[in-house]
Design a protein around this motif. Structure first.
Motif, PDB file in Angstrom:
ATOM      1  N   GLY A  31       0.814  -1.205   0.000  1.00  0.00           N
ATOM      2  CA  GLY A  31       0.000   0.000   0.000  1.00  0.00           C
ATOM      3  C   GLY A  31       0.846   1.252   0.000  1.00  0.00           C
ATOM      4  O   GLY A  31       1.878   1.300   0.681  1.00  0.00           O
ATOM      5  N   GLU A  32       0.417   2.237  -0.786  1.00  0.00           N
ATOM      6  CA  GLU A  32       1.047   3.568  -0.801  1.00  0.00           C
ATOM      7  C   GLU A  32      -0.054   4.607  -0.676  1.00  0.00           C
ATOM      8  O   GLU A  32      -0.961   4.651  -1.511  1.00  0.00           O
ATOM      9  N   PHE A  33       0.028   5.422   0.361  1.00  0.00           N
ATOM     10  CA  PHE A  33      -0.956   6.482   0.556  1.00  0.00           C
ATOM     11  C   PHE A  33      -0.495   7.750  -0.148  1.00  0.00           C
ATOM     12  O   PHE A  33       0.701   8.011  -0.276  1.00  0.00           O
ATOM     13  N   ALA A  34      -1.458   8.543  -0.596  1.00  0.00           N
ATOM     14  CA  ALA A  34      -1.175   9.775  -1.324  1.00  0.00           C
ATOM     15  C   ALA A  34      -0.618  10.839  -0.387  1.00  0.00           C
ATOM     16  O   ALA A  34      -0.945  10.878   0.809  1.00  0.00           O
ATOM     17  N   GLU A  35       0.184  11.704  -0.933  1.00  0.00           N
ATOM     18  CA  GLU A  35       0.746  12.828  -0.179  1.00  0.00           C
ATOM     19  C   GLU A  35      -0.381  13.664   0.410  1.00  0.00           C
ATOM     20  O   GLU A  35      -1.321  14.055  -0.285  1.00  0.00           O
ATOM     21  N   GLY A  36      -0.310  13.902   1.736  1.00  0.00           N
ATOM     22  CA  GLY A  36      -1.268  14.765   2.411  1.00  0.00           C
ATOM     23  C   GLY A  36      -2.604  14.122   2.730  1.00  0.00           C
ATOM     24  O   GLY A  36      -3.489  14.786   3.285  1.00  0.00           O
ATOM     25  N   SER A  65       3.571  -1.516   3.973  1.00  0.00           N
ATOM     26  CA  SER A  65       3.217  -0.104   3.854  1.00  0.00           C
ATOM     27  C   SER A  65       4.420   0.664   3.321  1.00  0.00           C
ATOM     28  O   SER A  65       5.413   0.838   4.020  1.00  0.00           O
ATOM     29  N   ASN A  66       4.320   1.100   2.075  1.00  0.00           N
ATOM     30  CA  ASN A  66       5.406   1.862   1.451  1.00  0.00           C
ATOM     31  C   ASN A  66       5.148   3.346   1.716  1.00  0.00           C
ATOM     32  O   ASN A  66       4.367   3.986   1.027  1.00  0.00           O
ATOM     33  N   ARG A  67       5.803   3.884   2.712  1.00  0.00           N
ATOM     34  CA  ARG A  67       5.522   5.245   3.183  1.00  0.00           C
ATOM     35  C   ARG A  67       6.432   6.265   2.512  1.00  0.00           C
ATOM     36  O   ARG A  67       7.274   6.892   3.150  1.00  0.00           O
ATOM     37  N   LYS A  68       6.213   6.425   1.216  1.00  0.00           N
ATOM     38  CA  LYS A  68       6.958   7.423   0.445  1.00  0.00           C
ATOM     39  C   LYS A  68       6.445   8.822   0.735  1.00  0.00           C
ATOM     40  O   LYS A  68       7.176   9.787   0.620  1.00  0.00           O
ATOM     41  N   VAL A  94       7.938   0.638   5.356  1.00  0.00           N
ATOM     42  CA  VAL A  94       9.117   1.055   4.594  1.00  0.00           C
ATOM     43  C   VAL A  94       9.147   2.576   4.521  1.00  0.00           C
ATOM     44  O   VAL A  94       8.193   3.203   4.069  1.00  0.00           O
ATOM     45  N   SER A  95      10.253   3.142   4.974  1.00  0.00           N
ATOM     46  CA  SER A  95      10.443   4.585   4.845  1.00  0.00           C
ATOM     47  C   SER A  95      11.916   4.918   5.059  1.00  0.00           C
ATOM     48  O   SER A  95      12.580   4.320   5.904  1.00  0.00           O
ATOM     49  N   ASP A  96      12.397   5.888   4.308  1.00  0.00           N
ATOM     50  CA  ASP A  96      13.756   6.365   4.543  1.00  0.00           C
ATOM     51  C   ASP A  96      13.730   7.677   5.337  1.00  0.00           C
ATOM     52  O   ASP A  96      14.757   8.274   5.586  1.00  0.00           O
ATOM     53  N   ASN A  97      12.524   8.089   5.773  1.00  0.00           N
ATOM     54  CA  ASN A  97      12.346   9.310   6.541  1.00  0.00           C
ATOM     55  C   ASN A  97      12.391   8.975   8.040  1.00  0.00           C
ATOM     56  O   ASN A  97      11.613   8.146   8.520  1.00  0.00           O
TER      57      ASN A  97
END
Length: 137
Positions: A31-36, A65-68, A94-97
């Protein structure tokens, strides 16, 4: 958007709900959620319906959860949704933040399933694969 993982398994379905996009594999959901996006429990009805259609309550799966992007979700609502799926065997985040990774650590307090936190999708996929293989032994 292309499928985000180099999964060797067949892509069963994919769906864009506007606030998020999901890819469904035999034992994985990405899953990838949209920005904002500000996601409510009501927003989750569409994805929940898809998940139940594909996995019912018997096929074991792991949610990745791909948290881009930056988004918000009520953590208690998140727990309620997770509790709807007895066949959810774990989650990979998953996040690099650094900030998003700290939030993922807090989620472990609400969700009583194995949760792995990773920098890259490939790492999450390897962890998920190990968990699925362990279950199948």
């Amino acid at each position: 958007m292309e499928t985000p993982l180099p999964i060797k398994h067949e892509l069963l379905d994919e769906h864009d709900f506007g606030f998020a996009k999901f890819w469904f594999y035999p034992n994985y959901i990405v899953g990838e959620f949209a920005e904002g996006a500000d996601v409510s429990k009501e927003d989750s009805i569409g994805p929940i319906t898809f998940i139940k259609r594909i996995y019912s309550t018997t096929v074991p799966f792991i949610y990745i959860s791909n948290r881009k992007n930056s988004y918000s979700m009520d953590p208690m609502g998140y727990k309620d949704i997770v509790d709807m799926f007895p066949n959810l065997i774990g989650m990979a985040i998953v996040s690099d933040n650094k900030y998003r990774r700290m939030i993922a650590t807090l989620e472990k307090m609400f969700i009583k399933k194995p949760i792995g936190v990773f920098h890259k999708l490939e790492e999450a996929y390897e962890w998920a694969t190990q968990n699925i293989e362990e279950l199948n032994k």
